[in-house]
Design a protein around this motif. Structure first.
Motif, PDB file in Angstrom:
ATOM      1  N   ALA A  92      11.523  16.224 -63.379  1.00  0.00           N
ATOM      2  CA  ALA A  92      12.434  15.347 -62.659  1.00  0.00           C
ATOM      3  C   ALA A  92      11.907  13.940 -62.438  1.00  0.00           C
ATOM      4  O   ALA A  92      12.650  13.063 -62.076  1.00  0.00           O
ATOM      5  N   GLY A  93      10.614  13.734 -62.616  1.00  0.00           N
ATOM      6  CA  GLY A  93      10.061  12.432 -62.282  1.00  0.00           C
ATOM      7  C   GLY A  93      10.188  12.143 -60.805  1.00  0.00           C
ATOM      8  O   GLY A  93      10.126  10.998 -60.372  1.00  0.00           O
ATOM      9  N   ALA A  94      10.388  13.198 -60.015  1.00  0.00           N
ATOM     10  CA  ALA A  94      10.623  13.021 -58.592  1.00  0.00           C
ATOM     11  C   ALA A  94       9.338  12.748 -57.826  1.00  0.00           C
ATOM     12  O   ALA A  94       9.368  12.161 -56.760  1.00  0.00           O
ATOM     13  N   LEU A  95       8.222  13.186 -58.376  1.00  0.00           N
ATOM     14  CA  LEU A  95       6.926  12.907 -57.771  1.00  0.00           C
ATOM     15  C   LEU A  95       6.077  12.163 -58.775  1.00  0.00           C
ATOM     16  O   LEU A  95       6.166  12.404 -59.969  1.00  0.00           O
ATOM     17  N   GLY A  96       5.250  11.283 -58.297  1.00  0.00           N
ATOM     18  CA  GLY A  96       4.343  10.545 -59.161  1.00  0.00           C
ATOM     19  C   GLY A  96       2.912  10.787 -58.729  1.00  0.00           C
ATOM     20  O   GLY A  96       2.636  11.002 -57.556  1.00  0.00           O
ATOM     21  N   VAL A  97       2.009  10.779 -59.700  1.00  0.00           N
ATOM     22  CA  VAL A  97       0.597  10.995 -59.418  1.00  0.00           C
ATOM     23  C   VAL A  97      -0.145   9.695 -59.673  1.00  0.00           C
ATOM     24  O   VAL A  97      -0.050   9.124 -60.753  1.00  0.00           O
ATOM     25  N   VAL A  98      -0.867   9.222 -58.665  1.00  0.00           N
ATOM     26  CA  VAL A  98      -1.654   7.998 -58.781  1.00  0.00           C
ATOM     27  C   VAL A  98      -3.009   8.258 -58.150  1.00  0.00           C
ATOM     28  O   VAL A  98      -3.090   8.561 -56.955  1.00  0.00           O
ATOM     29  N   HIS A  99      -4.058   8.154 -58.941  1.00  0.00           N
ATOM     30  CA  HIS A  99      -5.417   8.336 -58.442  1.00  0.00           C
ATOM     31  C   HIS A  99      -5.592   9.630 -57.665  1.00  0.00           C
ATOM     32  O   HIS A  99      -6.212   9.645 -56.601  1.00  0.00           O
ATOM     33  N   GLY A 100      -5.007  10.714 -58.139  1.00  0.00           N
ATOM     34  CA  GLY A 100      -5.190  12.019 -57.513  1.00  0.00           C
ATOM     35  C   GLY A 100      -4.341  12.267 -56.281  1.00  0.00           C
ATOM     36  O   GLY A 100      -4.477  13.291 -55.634  1.00  0.00           O
ATOM     37  N   THR A 101      -3.450  11.338 -55.921  1.00  0.00           N
ATOM     38  CA  THR A 101      -2.555  11.563 -54.793  1.00  0.00           C
ATOM     39  C   THR A 101      -1.117  11.593 -55.284  1.00  0.00           C
ATOM     40  O   THR A 101      -0.814  11.133 -56.379  1.00  0.00           O
ATOM     41  N   LEU A 102      -0.227  12.135 -54.487  1.00  0.00           N
ATOM     42  CA  LEU A 102       1.168  12.308 -54.865  1.00  0.00           C
ATOM     43  C   LEU A 102       2.069  11.523 -53.934  1.00  0.00           C
ATOM     44  O   LEU A 102       1.827  11.458 -52.732  1.00  0.00           O
ATOM     45  N   GLY A 103       3.111  10.953 -54.495  1.00  0.00           N
ATOM     46  CA  GLY A 103       4.110  10.240 -53.707  1.00  0.00           C
ATOM     47  C   GLY A 103       5.445  10.339 -54.407  1.00  0.00           C
ATOM     48  O   GLY A 103       5.535  10.835 -55.524  1.00  0.00           O
ATOM     49  N   LEU A 104       6.497   9.872 -53.764  1.00  0.00           N
ATOM     50  CA  LEU A 104       7.807   9.914 -54.382  1.00  0.00           C
ATOM     51  C   LEU A 104       7.794   9.074 -55.653  1.00  0.00           C
ATOM     52  O   LEU A 104       7.296   7.955 -55.661  1.00  0.00           O
ATOM     53  N   GLY A 105       8.330   9.643 -56.723  1.00  0.00           N
ATOM     54  CA  GLY A 105       8.389   8.952 -57.995  1.00  0.00           C
ATOM     55  C   GLY A 105       9.618   8.068 -58.091  1.00  0.00           C
ATOM     56  O   GLY A 105      10.466   8.041 -57.198  1.00  0.00           O
ATOM     57  N   HIS A 106       9.728   7.379 -59.215  1.00  0.00           N
ATOM     58  CA  HIS A 106      10.829   6.423 -59.380  1.00  0.00           C
ATOM     59  C   HIS A 106      12.206   7.068 -59.317  1.00  0.00           C
ATOM     60  O   HIS A 106      13.129   6.487 -58.784  1.00  0.00           O
TER      61      HIS A 106
ATOM     62  N   ALA B 213       1.065   8.091 -50.224  1.00  0.00           N
ATOM     63  CA  ALA B 213       0.729   9.175 -51.147  1.00  0.00           C
ATOM     64  C   ALA B 213      -0.143  10.207 -50.435  1.00  0.00           C
ATOM     65  O   ALA B 213      -0.897   9.886 -49.525  1.00  0.00           O
ATOM     66  N   LEU B 214       0.005  11.463 -50.847  1.00  0.00           N
ATOM     67  CA  LEU B 214      -0.723  12.572 -50.238  1.00  0.00           C
ATOM     68  C   LEU B 214      -1.463  13.373 -51.294  1.00  0.00           C
ATOM     69  O   LEU B 214      -1.035  13.432 -52.442  1.00  0.00           O
ATOM     70  N   THR B 215      -2.534  14.012 -50.897  1.00  0.00           N
ATOM     71  CA  THR B 215      -3.235  14.929 -51.799  1.00  0.00           C
ATOM     72  C   THR B 215      -2.512  16.274 -51.787  1.00  0.00           C
ATOM     73  O   THR B 215      -1.683  16.553 -50.909  1.00  0.00           O
ATOM     74  N   LEU B 216      -2.862  17.128 -52.742  1.00  0.00           N
ATOM     75  CA  LEU B 216      -2.305  18.475 -52.779  1.00  0.00           C
ATOM     76  C   LEU B 216      -2.601  19.208 -51.475  1.00  0.00           C
ATOM     77  O   LEU B 216      -1.717  19.853 -50.905  1.00  0.00           O
ATOM     78  N   ALA B 217      -3.823  19.114 -50.995  1.00  0.00           N
ATOM     79  CA  ALA B 217      -4.198  19.796 -49.744  1.00  0.00           C
ATOM     80  C   ALA B 217      -3.354  19.298 -48.570  1.00  0.00           C
ATOM     81  O   ALA B 217      -2.912  20.095 -47.737  1.00  0.00           O
ATOM     82  N   GLU B 218      -3.106  17.986 -48.516  1.00  0.00           N
ATOM     83  CA  GLU B 218      -2.293  17.432 -47.429  1.00  0.00           C
ATOM     84  C   GLU B 218      -0.850  17.919 -47.517  1.00  0.00           C
ATOM     85  O   GLU B 218      -0.239  18.262 -46.503  1.00  0.00           O
ATOM     86  N   LEU B 219      -0.303  17.964 -48.747  1.00  0.00           N
ATOM     87  CA  LEU B 219       1.065  18.457 -48.913  1.00  0.00           C
ATOM     88  C   LEU B 219       1.178  19.924 -48.534  1.00  0.00           C
ATOM     89  O   LEU B 219       2.135  20.326 -47.878  1.00  0.00           O
ATOM     90  N   ALA B 220       0.209  20.720 -48.953  1.00  0.00           N
ATOM     91  CA  ALA B 220       0.230  22.145 -48.606  1.00  0.00           C
ATOM     92  C   ALA B 220       0.167  22.317 -47.091  1.00  0.00           C
ATOM     93  O   ALA B 220       0.902  23.132 -46.519  1.00  0.00           O
ATOM     94  N   LEU B 221      -0.668  21.554 -46.436  1.00  0.00           N
ATOM     95  CA  LEU B 221      -0.803  21.639 -44.984  1.00  0.00           C
ATOM     96  C   LEU B 221       0.487  21.211 -44.282  1.00  0.00           C
ATOM     97  O   LEU B 221       0.967  21.882 -43.369  1.00  0.00           O
ATOM     98  N   ARG B 222       1.073  20.110 -44.725  1.00  0.00           N
ATOM     99  CA  ARG B 222       2.291  19.595 -44.079  1.00  0.00           C
ATOM    100  C   ARG B 222       3.490  20.510 -44.282  1.00  0.00           C
ATOM    101  O   ARG B 222       4.376  20.581 -43.429  1.00  0.00           O
ATOM    102  N   THR B 223       3.555  21.189 -45.426  1.00  0.00           N
ATOM    103  CA  THR B 223       4.721  22.018 -45.731  1.00  0.00           C
ATOM    104  C   THR B 223       4.528  23.478 -45.360  1.00  0.00           C
ATOM    105  O   THR B 223       5.507  24.213 -45.251  1.00  0.00           O
ATOM    106  N   GLY B 224       3.277  23.904 -45.218  1.00  0.00           N
ATOM    107  CA  GLY B 224       3.015  25.315 -44.962  1.00  0.00           C
ATOM    108  C   GLY B 224       3.029  26.157 -46.221  1.00  0.00           C
ATOM    109  O   GLY B 224       2.887  27.377 -46.163  1.00  0.00           O
ATOM    110  N   LEU B 225       3.210  25.510 -47.377  1.00  0.00           N
ATOM    111  CA  LEU B 225       3.190  26.242 -48.650  1.00  0.00           C
ATOM    112  C   LEU B 225       1.748  26.548 -49.047  1.00  0.00           C
ATOM    113  O   LEU B 225       0.861  25.720 -48.831  1.00  0.00           O
TER     114      LEU B 225
END
Length: 79
Positions: free
Chosen positions: A56-70, A28-40
């Motif tokens: 889409a349920g494509a991303l899931g949020v757990v304890h403030g981090t994001l990862g691929l959802g079910h 799982a990644l934080t918003l800041a980590e995702l923005a940095l990795r993608t350049g968005l």
């Protein structure tokens, strides 16, 4: 700019960039980590993540981090 070149222009391609970054990380990644990795920009990443979580349920949020959802883990055509 991403590792693969300039940022995609379409909203769908930018969403796919976020999903790819989550899948590639293996954790799982934080918003800041995702923005940095993608350049968005963080506001763009935040808006797109919100859409992916709600629609889409494509991303899931757990304890403030994001990862691929079910739904992102399902085989093509699965439910």
């Amino acid at each position: 700019m991403t590792d693969d070149g300039p940022l995609p222009k379409s909203v769908l391609a930018r969403g796919a960039t976020l999903l790819r970054a989550c899948g590639d990380s293996g954790t799982a990644l934080t918003l800041a980590e995702l923005a940095l990795r993608t350049g968005l920009p963080k506001p763009t990443a935040h808006r797109l993540i919100g859409e992916l979580v709600l629609l889409a349920g494509a991303l899931g949020v757990v304890h403030g981090t994001l990862g691929l959802g079910h739904r992102a883990r399902l085989p093509y055509g699965g439910s």
